[in-house]
Design an enzyme around this catalytic site. Structure first.
Site, PDB file in Angstrom:
ATOM      1  N   ASP A 291       0.856  -1.177   0.000  1.00 43.42           N
ATOM      2  CA  ASP A 291       0.000   0.000   0.000  1.00 43.42           C
ATOM      3  C   ASP A 291       0.894   1.229   0.000  1.00 43.42           C
ATOM      4  OD1 ASP A 291      -2.029   1.852   0.399  1.00 43.42           O
ATOM      5  OD2 ASP A 291      -3.108   0.574   1.824  1.00 43.42           O
ATOM      6  N   ARG A 293      -0.273   4.364  -0.364  1.00 40.99           N
ATOM      7  CA  ARG A 293      -1.082   5.568  -0.168  1.00 40.99           C
ATOM      8  C   ARG A 293      -0.572   6.404   0.997  1.00 40.99           C
ATOM      9  NH1 ARG A 293      -6.960   2.819   0.096  1.00 40.99           N
ATOM     10  NH2 ARG A 293      -5.686   1.179   1.003  1.00 40.99           N
TER      11      ARG A 293
END
Ligand code: GTP
Ligand code: ZN
Length: 359
Positions: A291, A293
């Site tokens: 991930d 983000r």
């Protein structure tokens, strides 16, 4: 203040130029000591020109190097010596896992050890931030230096990329929606030339009470195409519908496609999933973390809109932790279990097993 200086680009502006240059296939100058170019966009002509400057180094992330069985001396990355006769195809095959299974033999790879890896680290961070494959070539700086190339300090670039994005409201207007007639769309623009993000306000939620909130990461395939490979489309609909029913809510639509790797890389990940890898393995083989983000953006936007406490629609406990860590109180986690299909059952199971999602 000196006018000439204040008119020139700030480190954040240089960073944004560097991203655009790398996406075009242009080298950028790092710390006045080397050139960096993205492998994905490198042309044969530029490779030939870079070769003339001296020995080249290919920088890969540790994730990618693990798959290639290259030695990782710098924790997060590997610096591979590029043989003098190396072809562009070979470099691109090291950067791109598309043909790993069909053509596994790429080595032997000889990795550099010792010395400062800051330039290499900045090159990788730049390719990631440009949503390209995380792989770069470093070349010695030509003498005299080539004019017209974007130059930036490696430490400045790393600092800018890690810094919290500052978002400013740009425009807002009423948008009545099927799910909620009282809708208002707010556009926020970052100061670093990066992606704009949106907030959809339903009704007029009180600022001094917990608001029903959703942090939705952009998913072109799920949100727009109705792809059955994930649950994003139904989650988006269900969140807006619930906000419509309750009469108030705030949905942040964050342009962090593919958990922050961009749509092109997400399609590369999908293609690896078609070869049998799961969603986490596919990201790793491409050289990314599971991930990528930046969850701080969601918290910052909520605060900008005047919210300090939320009832968060999510199955992802990491979102709850990140909001709490960034000053937003999560009084309740509201589950969002919709859109299960035979195409995404394995994907959702992997997220539960490997990423801690609650099924
Ligand atoms: N890299 C990658 N990204 C994906 C994949 N499938 C969906 N995405 C992206 O994942 C993001 C959605 O995040 P999810 O992890 O599904 O869910 P979440 O938003 O973290 O958690 P919830 O709040 O429970 O939905 C969107 O940006 C999608 O584009 C995939 O296989 N690989
Ligand atoms: Zn999706």
């Amino acid at each position: 203040m000196d006018t000439a200086l204040s008119l020139g680009p700030t480190p954040a502006e240089r960073l944004n130029r560097a991203r655009a240059d790398l996406r075009m296939g242009l080298p950028v100058v790092l710390s006045d000591s080397c050139l960096a170019v993205a492998v994905e966009t490198l042309s044969p002509a530029r490779l030939a020109a870079l070769r003339k400057l001296g020995p080249l180094v290919l920088v890969l992330t540790a994730r990618r190097a693990e798959t290639l069985k290259a030695r990782i001396y710098d924790t997060d990355l590997a610096r591979i010596r590029v043989p003098r006769d190396a072809e562009l195809d070979w470099l691109q095959a090291l950067a791109d896992p598309a043909d790993d299974l069909a053509m596994p033999m790429k080595g032997p790879l000889s990795a550099e050890r010792g010395g400062d890896a800051t330039l290499a680290r900045a090159a990788i961070a730049l390719t990631k931030s440009a949503h390209l494959l995380p792989a770069a070539i470093l070349a010695p700086l030509p003498s005299p230096p080539t004019e017209g190339l974007t130059a930036l300090d490696a430490n400045d670039a790393l600092r800018e990329i890690a810094a919290e994005t500052v978002l400013a409201p740009v425009a807002a207007a009423r948008v009545p929606m099927r799910a909620a007639e009282k809708g208002r769309l707010h556009i926020f623009r970052p100061d670093d030339g990066g992606e704009e993000h949106y907030a959809i306000e339903i009704g007029s939620p009180a600022r001094d009470k917990p608001v029903l909130a959703r942090l939705h990461s952009a998913c072109f395939t799920g949100d727009v195409l109705g792809s059955l490979k994930c649950d994003c489309g139904p989650q988006l609909d269900a969140a807006l519908t619930q906000m419509g029913h309750e009469g108030t809510g705030i949905l942040l639509y964050l342009n962090q496609e593919g958990r922050g790797i961009g749509l092109a890389n997400k399609m590369r990940a999908y293609s690896l999933q078609d070869q049998g890898f799961d969603t986490v393995e596919a990201n790793h083989r491409l050289g990314f973390e599971d991930d990528e983000r930046d969850f701080r953006i969601g918290a910052a936007l909520l605060k900008k809109l005047g919210f300090h406490a939320v009832r968060l629609l999510t199955n992802n406990p990491a979102k709850v932790r990140m909001l709490e860590a960034n000053g937003i109180k999560v009084v309740e986690r509201v589950p969002l279990r919709v859109g299960l299909s035979r195409h995404n059952a394995a994907y959702l199971a992997t997220k539960a097993e490997k990423s801690g999602h609650i099924l």
